[in-house]
Design a protein around this motif. Structure first.
Motif, PDB file in Angstrom:
ATOM      1  N   PRO A  75       0.793  -1.271  -0.200  1.00 52.16           N
ATOM      2  CA  PRO A  75       0.047   0.038   0.087  1.00 52.16           C
ATOM      3  C   PRO A  75       1.225   1.146   0.533  1.00 52.16           C
ATOM      4  CG  PRO A  75      -1.001  -1.224   2.215  1.00 52.16           C
ATOM      5  CD  PRO A  75       0.097  -1.548   0.763  1.00 52.16           C
ATOM      6  N   ASN A  76       0.786   1.918  -0.994  1.00 46.05           N
ATOM      7  CA  ASN A  76       0.846   3.623  -1.684  1.00 46.05           C
ATOM      8  C   ASN A  76       0.954   4.440   0.183  1.00 46.05           C
ATOM      9  OD1 ASN A  76       2.084   6.456  -1.118  1.00 46.05           O
ATOM     10  ND2 ASN A  76       2.240   5.312  -3.439  1.00 46.05           N
ATOM     11  N   LEU A  77       1.465   4.342   1.508  1.00 46.37           N
ATOM     12  CA  LEU A  77       0.776   5.331   2.958  1.00 46.37           C
ATOM     13  C   LEU A  77       0.809   6.701   2.319  1.00 46.37           C
ATOM     14  CD1 LEU A  77       2.665   3.022   4.897  1.00 46.37           C
ATOM     15  CD2 LEU A  77       0.671   2.755   4.899  1.00 46.37           C
ATOM     16  N   ILE A  78       1.657   7.275   1.479  1.00 44.51           N
ATOM     17  CA  ILE A  78       1.509   8.567   1.480  1.00 44.51           C
ATOM     18  C   ILE A  78       0.309   9.466   1.210  1.00 44.51           C
ATOM     19  CG2 ILE A  78       2.759  10.513   0.241  1.00 44.51           C
ATOM     20  CD1 ILE A  78       5.326   9.204   0.682  1.00 44.51           C
ATOM     21  N   ALA A  79       0.021   8.273   0.046  1.00 48.70           N
ATOM     22  CA  ALA A  79      -1.513   8.669  -0.594  1.00 48.70           C
ATOM     23  C   ALA A  79      -2.779   8.549   0.263  1.00 48.70           C
ATOM     24  CB  ALA A  79      -1.785   7.860  -1.892  1.00 48.70           C
ATOM     25  N   SER A 114      -2.894   8.792   3.437  1.00 51.55           N
ATOM     26  CA  SER A 114      -2.932   9.918   4.466  1.00 51.55           C
ATOM     27  C   SER A 114      -2.535  11.138   3.773  1.00 51.55           C
ATOM     28  CB  SER A 114      -1.293   9.933   4.929  1.00 51.55           C
ATOM     29  OG  SER A 114      -0.798   8.654   5.167  1.00 51.55           O
ATOM     30  N   LEU A 115      -2.328  11.298   2.536  1.00 47.25           N
ATOM     31  CA  LEU A 115      -3.120  12.325   1.881  1.00 47.25           C
ATOM     32  C   LEU A 115      -4.891  12.017   1.672  1.00 47.25           C
ATOM     33  CD1 LEU A 115      -1.959  15.355   0.735  1.00 47.25           C
ATOM     34  CD2 LEU A 115      -2.335  14.217  -1.502  1.00 47.25           C
ATOM     35  N   ALA A 116      -4.746  11.510   1.294  1.00 49.93           N
ATOM     36  CA  ALA A 116      -6.377  11.003   1.446  1.00 49.93           C
ATOM     37  C   ALA A 116      -7.606  11.221   2.427  1.00 49.93           C
ATOM     38  CB  ALA A 116      -7.091   9.777   0.136  1.00 49.93           C
ATOM     39  N   SER A 117      -6.846  10.575   3.169  1.00 51.31           N
ATOM     40  CA  SER A 117      -7.450  10.632   4.379  1.00 51.31           C
ATOM     41  C   SER A 117      -6.808  11.564   5.685  1.00 51.31           C
ATOM     42  CB  SER A 117      -7.440   9.649   5.446  1.00 51.31           C
ATOM     43  OG  SER A 117      -6.086   9.245   5.894  1.00 51.31           O
ATOM     44  N   SER A 118      -6.178  11.865   5.852  1.00 43.55           N
ATOM     45  CA  SER A 118      -5.499  13.232   6.229  1.00 43.55           C
ATOM     46  C   SER A 118      -4.710  12.413   7.799  1.00 43.55           C
ATOM     47  CB  SER A 118      -6.165  14.676   6.426  1.00 43.55           C
ATOM     48  OG  SER A 118      -7.219  14.328   6.637  1.00 43.55           O
ATOM     49  N   SER A 133      -1.746   9.822   9.493  1.00 41.95           N
ATOM     50  CA  SER A 133      -1.017   9.058   8.211  1.00 41.95           C
ATOM     51  C   SER A 133      -0.619   8.043   9.242  1.00 41.95           C
ATOM     52  CB  SER A 133       0.390  10.292   8.867  1.00 41.95           C
ATOM     53  OG  SER A 133       0.530  10.553   9.953  1.00 41.95           O
ATOM     54  N   LEU A 136       1.065   8.408  11.567  1.00 41.64           N
ATOM     55  CA  LEU A 136       2.723   7.669  12.120  1.00 41.64           C
ATOM     56  C   LEU A 136       3.320   9.095  13.202  1.00 41.64           C
ATOM     57  CD1 LEU A 136       4.864   9.924   8.965  1.00 41.64           C
ATOM     58  CD2 LEU A 136       4.837   7.495  10.026  1.00 41.64           C
ATOM     59  N   GLY A 170       4.256  18.686   9.223  1.00 39.74           N
ATOM     60  CA  GLY A 170       3.906  18.917   7.525  1.00 39.74           C
ATOM     61  C   GLY A 170       3.830  16.898   7.196  1.00 39.74           C
ATOM     62  N   TRP A 171       4.105  15.944   7.941  1.00 39.51           N
ATOM     63  CA  TRP A 171       3.558  14.613   8.159  1.00 39.51           C
ATOM     64  C   TRP A 171       2.350  14.367   8.510  1.00 39.51           C
ATOM     65  CZ3 TRP A 171       6.026  12.291   3.681  1.00 39.51           C
ATOM     66  CH2 TRP A 171       7.055  11.705   3.742  1.00 39.51           C
ATOM     67  N   SER A 172       1.930  15.540   8.582  1.00 40.28           N
ATOM     68  CA  SER A 172       0.355  14.711   9.578  1.00 40.28           C
ATOM     69  C   SER A 172       0.328  13.887  10.507  1.00 40.28           C
ATOM     70  CB  SER A 172      -0.875  14.982   8.391  1.00 40.28           C
ATOM     71  OG  SER A 172      -0.518  15.662   6.921  1.00 40.28           O
ATOM     72  N   ARG A 208     -13.603  18.562   1.134  1.00 39.34           N
ATOM     73  CA  ARG A 208     -13.381  17.321   2.127  1.00 39.34           C
ATOM     74  C   ARG A 208     -11.708  17.859   3.007  1.00 39.34           C
ATOM     75  NH1 ARG A 208     -11.851  13.099  -1.740  1.00 39.34           N
ATOM     76  NH2 ARG A 208     -10.524  12.210   0.131  1.00 39.34           N
ATOM     77  N   ARG A 267     -10.447  18.740   6.223  1.00 40.22           N
ATOM     78  CA  ARG A 267     -10.955  18.829   7.549  1.00 40.22           C
ATOM     79  C   ARG A 267      -9.920  19.379   8.345  1.00 40.22           C
ATOM     80  NH1 ARG A 267     -11.699  13.734   4.278  1.00 40.22           N
ATOM     81  NH2 ARG A 267      -9.161  14.098   4.175  1.00 40.22           N
ATOM     82  N   VAL A 313       3.134  25.541   7.398  1.00 38.51           N
ATOM     83  CA  VAL A 313       3.738  24.926   7.031  1.00 38.51           C
ATOM     84  C   VAL A 313       3.521  23.867   6.006  1.00 38.51           C
ATOM     85  CG1 VAL A 313       4.343  22.594   8.492  1.00 38.51           C
ATOM     86  CG2 VAL A 313       3.539  24.908   9.682  1.00 38.51           C
ATOM     87  N   PRO A 314       4.006  23.066   4.841  1.00 42.61           N
ATOM     88  CA  PRO A 314       4.351  22.526   3.396  1.00 42.61           C
ATOM     89  C   PRO A 314       3.518  21.103   4.766  1.00 42.61           C
ATOM     90  CG  PRO A 314       6.364  23.921   4.180  1.00 42.61           C
ATOM     91  CD  PRO A 314       5.492  23.946   5.351  1.00 42.61           C
ATOM     92  N   ASN A 315       2.992  20.799   3.219  1.00 43.35           N
ATOM     93  CA  ASN A 315       2.434  19.613   3.553  1.00 43.35           C
ATOM     94  C   ASN A 315       3.352  18.184   2.603  1.00 43.35           C
ATOM     95  OD1 ASN A 315       1.356  16.857   3.243  1.00 43.35           O
ATOM     96  ND2 ASN A 315      -0.821  18.352   3.667  1.00 43.35           N
ATOM     97  N   LEU A 316       3.436  17.875   3.607  1.00 40.47           N
ATOM     98  CA  LEU A 316       5.179  17.037   2.574  1.00 40.47           C
ATOM     99  C   LEU A 316       4.284  15.511   2.155  1.00 40.47           C
ATOM    100  CD1 LEU A 316       7.631  17.395   5.695  1.00 40.47           C
ATOM    101  CD2 LEU A 316       7.721  18.420   3.642  1.00 40.47           C
ATOM    102  N   ILE A 317       3.354  15.510   3.067  1.00 43.72           N
ATOM    103  CA  ILE A 317       2.753  14.819   2.591  1.00 43.72           C
ATOM    104  C   ILE A 317       2.243  14.351   0.959  1.00 43.72           C
ATOM    105  CG2 ILE A 317       0.241  13.282   2.212  1.00 43.72           C
ATOM    106  CD1 ILE A 317       1.122  12.563   5.594  1.00 43.72           C
ATOM    107  N   LEU A 330       3.730  12.702  -2.476  1.00 38.51           N
ATOM    108  CA  LEU A 330       3.089  12.265  -3.586  1.00 38.51           C
ATOM    109  C   LEU A 330       2.968  12.285  -4.994  1.00 38.51           C
ATOM    110  CD1 LEU A 330       0.890  10.158  -3.718  1.00 38.51           C
ATOM    111  CD2 LEU A 330      -0.779  12.107  -3.807  1.00 38.51           C
ATOM    112  N   GLY A 385       6.583   1.811   1.617  1.00 36.97           N
ATOM    113  CA  GLY A 385       4.928   2.264   1.738  1.00 36.97           C
ATOM    114  C   GLY A 385       5.050   3.637   1.430  1.00 36.97           C
ATOM    115  N   TRP A 386       5.875   3.948   2.587  1.00 36.57           N
ATOM    116  CA  TRP A 386       6.196   5.561   2.906  1.00 36.57           C
ATOM    117  C   TRP A 386       7.090   5.806   1.686  1.00 36.57           C
ATOM    118  CZ3 TRP A 386       3.371   8.787   5.362  1.00 36.57           C
ATOM    119  CH2 TRP A 386       2.593   7.820   6.764  1.00 36.57           C
TER     120      TRP A 386
END
Lengths: 344, 344
Positions: free
Chosen positions: A63-67, A69-73, A75, A77, A129-131, B12, B14, B62-66, B70, B129-130
């Motif tokens: 799974p692409n965790l970055i994608a 995480s972006l979609a679901s905000s 992470s 982490l 920035g990594w949410s 969306r 959030r 703060v840049p969204n690194l995710i 991606l 995945g990251w």
DNA sequence: AAGGAAAATGGTAGCGCTGTCATGATAGCG
DNA sequence: CGCTATCATGACAGCGCTACCATTTTCCTT
């Protein structure tokens, strides 16, 4: 001349990683169903879940965790910021955090400030920035910008090590009380001329807090509370060197209260090498309860701080909070224990 | 009745985090230019860069690194997988990695396998995945699935600790040679009945490799090479306990070659407490070159392994590789040093 | 001053996934 | 047997950013 292929490949995909869509296709379901099969297994039927999992396995899908995480905000982490990795104390806290968090599927993003609050601020910015789902930081002291940033962040923040009014959650111990505890022990033992030895107290300000407790007790008894501050890390070596300095500056010293066990053990071993009797000629006490203290002779009198427990407890509270449970305590006092050895 | 607002808010979002677009708007440029101002400062004019940076500051962006990762499929995350955090050796390697990588703007994703290769495989899957830029793992041994996954990954992989044929990059030392080195030293000193003491060699297989070197030297001299394996972690405590066991099972032992300094120091301190002379009654040697060894009396004979250097060098090679430089070496031998103390 | 290279900027279209809502299938109830 | 509640699935759009390419502006050169 051959016709060019239509510019069909507008794709920017740079890796040939398997995607969830491919898994879905292989399993004969829609991507979103495949997503659910993996992330909310109870929301799909048994048969679809099976076939999706089978496709995942067969295609070697990662799974692409970055994608995601972006979609679901979200992470999964967790940022962990410590001032030092040399000091084993922080490593043990990390260990406690790690074992609890990894078991729940969280990953640790590790940052090291080297006791620099500006560096901490930078790290916090990056980690936000990594949410990250949550952030753990050692200590209650931050610079203003960092404090503001954290206070407005909106995710759980756990401040560990010391006890006090934190931004959000807090697991730690009362360092002033620990300093008082050891000072009282020394006074009770009959020592009167007691030197406190620390290293870089502006960095290791918790050791400074212990000194405050120490001083309060001695003053209350009408005793002086001289402080020797080394401008080095609090290592065995520094402990050994500090012994010489104490003996030079305060020749009548009866006991030394060290800011940590490394310093204390360094001094104790140095004393031994020099033929000084501990505690006969000079008594020595430390802080932390490192295993080393119990293996040297005489056994070191120290204060046991439950470091791994602190990490574990912090992790548990975070998880409780992250899973929406309202039953959590904002503050936890992990108590310390006076461990009387043979060195006092 | 009032007209409903048009369903304008399909968003969306959030969080109410500031986005790059807002920064761009504030600075009067397009989002892509703002992006460049931050990530490729040399590709925009001075004036735009200034005004973008000013807006960033003013809005607290703060840049969204995710999102960035991606879009670019690069993450500036580096996965670091170690088998243990209790063993300070790995922590020191992490420290070396950390200080070098953080300075280059990389973040460390930390994983702990607890010496379990299946757990390692799971961690590797998660970390892939990251979209990590690179992966560092301790050791050359992996399970098959993990090995396949890594070999096909396509990003730099750094295997540290031991030297050998790795998947990609490798920084480490020759543990067999280290074992030979210490064994030779002991034999040269005239010891003949030498026991090797390790702890959980199936986990700490590098200690097993040192034993192989040790055994080879002794066999070549026509000597026995008995092994005592403790089923605990290699701690001071285990060292202390192992001493008793050695004396019981091999009463005529002249020297003990310990798998690490913790064990050795534990035994040395225990010997001291029991009134045994070191090296008179029994000689003791360790491995690692921990500071402790140089503070106890007698000073411990050991082999110095450059752990932080190993981490630093690994990080440097990775960075070199990541920045596209072709000038790098696939394998680096960080040499060890025999440190003769007073315990042999 | 014209021509061309280089620098600066912008528009578009995704990256791979999941939230939201809509739809179809199945079950539950009096 | 019709009607609602529940479950299973799918379509769509968008998370916030950057690669790619196109366009505009600037600065040389002769």
């Amino acid at each position: 001349m051959s016709k060019d292929l239509p510019a069909a490949n507008k794709s920017r995909r740079r890796s040939d990683q398997i995607t969830l869509s491919q898994v879905a296709q292989a399993a004969g379901v829609s991507p979103i169903t495949a997503s659910r099969a993996l992330n909310h297994p109870d929301k799909v039927s048994n048969s679809t879940r099976q076939s999706v999992l089978e496709s995942v396995e067969r295609l070697g899908y990662v799974p692409n965790l970055i994608a995601g995480s972006l979609a679901s905000s979200r992470s999964r982490l967790i940022a962990v910021i410590v001032p030092s990795l040399i000091n084993s104390v922080f490593v043990e806290v990390i260990k406690g955090l790690q074992e609890t968090l990894e078991a729940q599927g969280y990953q640790i993003l590790l940052g090291n400030t080297d006791y620099d609050l500006d560096r901490e601020y930078q790290l916090v910015r990056t980690f936000l920035g990594w949410s990250c789902s949550a952030l753990v930081t050692a200590g209650l002291r931050h610079n203003d910008a960092c404090h503001t940033l954290l206070a407005n962040w909106g995710h759980p923040i756990m401040e560990v090590m010391e006890l006090g009014n934190g931004i959000d959650l807090n697991v730690g111990l009362d360092h002033v009380a620990a300093g008082r505890c050891m000072a009282s022990h020394l006074v009770d033992r009959g020592y009167q001329r007691i030197v406190y030895v620390g290293a870089r107290l502006s960095h290791d300000y918790r050791a400074g807090m212990r000194y405050e407790g120490h001083k309060a007790v001695l003053k209350a008894k009408g005793l002086e509370a001289p402080l020797l501050e080394m401008d080095t890390l609090g290592t065995l070596q520094a402990g050994a060197e500090s012994l010489a300095q104490v003996l030079q500056h305060y020749p009548a010293t009866q006991a030394i209260h060290f800011a940590n066990d490394d310093l204390a053990a360094g001094a104790l071993l140095a004393a031994q090498r020099q033929g000084l009797q501990v505690p006969g000629d000079i008594a020595i006490a430390g802080f932390n309860g490192l295993p080393l203290g119990q293996h040297i002779t005489p056994k070191l009198t120290t204060i046991l701080s439950p470091r791994e427990d602190m990490g574990r407890l912090a992790a548990q509270e975070l998880i409780r909070r992250l899973s929406g449970k309202s039953v959590y305590r904002r503050q936890h006092d992990v108590n310390f224990t006076l461990q009387v050895g043979e060195s006092t």
